[in-house]
Scaffold this motif. Structure first.
Motif, short mmCIF file in Angstrom:
data_model
loop_
_atom_site.label_atom_id
_atom_site.label_comp_id
_atom_site.label_asym_id
_atom_site.label_seq_id
_atom_site.Cartn_x
_atom_site.Cartn_y
_atom_site.Cartn_z
N PRO A 35 1.24 -0.96 -0.51
CA PRO A 35 0.06 -0.15 -0.13
C PRO A 35 0.53 0.86 -0.12
CG PRO A 35 -0.13 -1.06 1.92
CD PRO A 35 0.71 -1.72 1.13
N TYR A 36 1.79 1.41 -0.39
CA TYR A 36 2.51 2.03 -0.45
C TYR A 36 3.12 3.17 -1.64
CZ TYR A 36 5.68 -0.32 4.05
OH TYR A 36 5.94 -0.09 5.53
N VAL A 37 3.15 4.56 -1.58
CA VAL A 37 2.61 5.39 -2.34
C VAL A 37 4.32 6.32 -2.41
CG1 VAL A 37 0.15 5.19 -2.56
CG2 VAL A 37 1.88 7.35 -1.42
N GLN A 38 4.60 6.91 -3.80
CA GLN A 38 5.58 7.20 -3.33
C GLN A 38 5.04 9.28 -3.24
OE1 GLN A 38 8.03 7.20 -7.14
NE2 GLN A 38 9.28 8.76 -6.58
N VAL A 39 5.79 9.39 -1.81
CA VAL A 39 5.30 10.94 -1.77
C VAL A 39 5.13 11.95 -2.57
CG1 VAL A 39 6.26 12.67 0.11
CG2 VAL A 39 6.33 10.13 0.73
N SER A 40 6.70 12.32 -3.86
CA SER A 40 6.26 13.08 -5.01
C SER A 40 5.34 12.95 -6.03
CB SER A 40 7.59 12.79 -5.51
OG SER A 40 7.82 11.82 -5.74
N ASP A 41 4.88 12.22 -5.33
CA ASP A 41 3.53 11.58 -6.60
C ASP A 41 2.31 12.19 -5.87
OD1 ASP A 41 4.65 10.14 -8.55
OD2 ASP A 41 4.52 8.48 -7.92
N VAL A 42 1.97 12.61 -5.05
CA VAL A 42 1.16 12.61 -4.41
C VAL A 42 1.05 14.20 -3.12
CG1 VAL A 42 0.13 10.46 -3.36
CG2 VAL A 42 2.07 11.05 -1.52
N LEU A 43 2.56 14.92 -3.41
CA LEU A 43 2.98 15.84 -2.24
C LEU A 43 3.34 16.66 -3.34
CD1 LEU A 43 3.18 14.84 1.23
CD2 LEU A 43 1.14 15.88 0.26
N PRO A 44 3.38 18.16 -3.36
CA PRO A 44 4.06 18.90 -3.76
C PRO A 44 5.84 19.09 -3.25
CG PRO A 44 2.79 20.70 -3.31
CD PRO A 44 1.77 18.72 -2.83
N LEU A 45 6.63 17.48 -3.80
CA LEU A 45 7.77 17.76 -3.25
C LEU A 45 9.04 16.88 -4.38
CD1 LEU A 45 7.33 16.48 0.42
CD2 LEU A 45 8.86 18.45 0.07
N PRO A 46 9.57 16.82 -4.19
CA PRO A 46 10.30 16.89 -5.41
C PRO A 46 11.01 15.04 -5.47
CG PRO A 46 12.20 17.76 -3.93
CD PRO A 46 10.27 17.68 -3.36
N GLU A 47 11.08 14.58 -6.72
CA GLU A 47 11.11 13.13 -6.21
C GLU A 47 12.67 12.28 -5.37
OE1 GLU A 47 12.32 8.87 -9.24
OE2 GLU A 47 10.69 10.97 -9.98
N PHE A 48 13.63 12.85 -5.16
CA PHE A 48 14.22 12.85 -4.22
C PHE A 48 15.42 14.14 -3.75
CE2 PHE A 48 18.63 12.37 -2.73
CZ PHE A 48 19.05 11.31 -3.02
N LEU A 49 15.08 13.23 -2.09
CA LEU A 49 15.48 14.68 -1.27
C LEU A 49 15.94 14.99 -0.80
CD1 LEU A 49 12.13 14.80 0.09
CD2 LEU A 49 12.34 16.90 -0.40
N PRO A 50 17.33 15.58 -0.82
CA PRO A 50 18.82 15.63 -0.20
C PRO A 50 18.81 15.45 0.93
CG PRO A 50 18.75 17.14 -2.22
CD PRO A 50 16.73 16.88 -2.02
N GLY A 51 19.57 14.65 1.76
CA GLY A 51 19.59 14.02 3.28
C GLY A 51 17.90 13.10 3.30
N LEU A 52 17.26 12.92 2.51
CA LEU A 52 16.27 11.45 2.72
C LEU A 52 16.26 10.77 1.88
CD1 LEU A 52 12.73 14.01 4.47
CD2 LEU A 52 15.31 13.11 5.76
N GLY A 53 16.13 11.01 0.65
CA GLY A 53 16.41 9.94 -0.39
C GLY A 53 15.11 10.66 -1.11
N THR A 54 14.38 9.25 -1.95
CA THR A 54 12.82 8.87 -2.65
C THR A 54 12.18 8.12 -1.83
OG1 THR A 54 14.20 9.29 -4.75
CG2 THR A 54 11.71 7.73 -4.73
#
Length: 139
Positions: A35-54
């Motif tokens: 049931p996981y969703v990619q955060v950048s697909d549902v929120l206005p965030l970049p696909e890869f966040l430096p320090g946190l990743g995808t």
């Protein structure tokens, strides 16, 4: 009769352990699947966040998560929790949170003022799953 109950209970316990190991293994590579969703697909965030990743998350577990953090090669590198400070100070406990991997080599805890998805001030708790994970997520 008692012996057959004991055998059934043992087999059930062993199969549950195998299922847990299989589920953990399935999370090691991106994408982790439903049931996981990619955060950048549902929120206005970049696909890869430096320090946190995808990041991937099960929406029902928000705001705490866990967020599964993958490096550029799709390898699970960290499990991240985002715990609102107000909720913590009001006595909310986040118990029995899942982890992406049971191997944890280090943990960082730091303040975040808020961002899309977890707007209020919160603490990031980051469990790194191998010695090089932090470096891979920083790039």
């Amino acid at each position: 009769m008692l012996r057959s109950y004991m055998l059934s209970a043992t087999l059930l316990t062993m199969s549950a352990g195998f299922a847990l190991a299989h589920d953990t293994e399935a999370l090691m590579e991106s994408p982790p699947g439903e049931p996981y969703v990619q955060v950048s697909d549902v929120l206005p965030l970049p696909e890869f966040l430096p320090g946190l990743g995808t990041l991937f998350v099960v929406p029902d577990t928000l705001p705490a998560g866990p967020f599964l953090a993958y490096d550029h090669d799709g390898k699970l590198s960290a499990t991240v929790y985002m715990t609102p400070l107000e909720a913590l100070s009001s006595g909310t406990a986040y118990n029995d949170l899942h982890v992406g991997s049971h191997e944890v080599t280090s943990v960082d805890v730091y303040y975040n003022a808020g961002h899309p998805g977890v707007d209020e001030p919160h603490a990031h708790v980051v469990l790194y799953h191998d010695a090089d994970a932090k470096g891979r997520l920083a790039q």
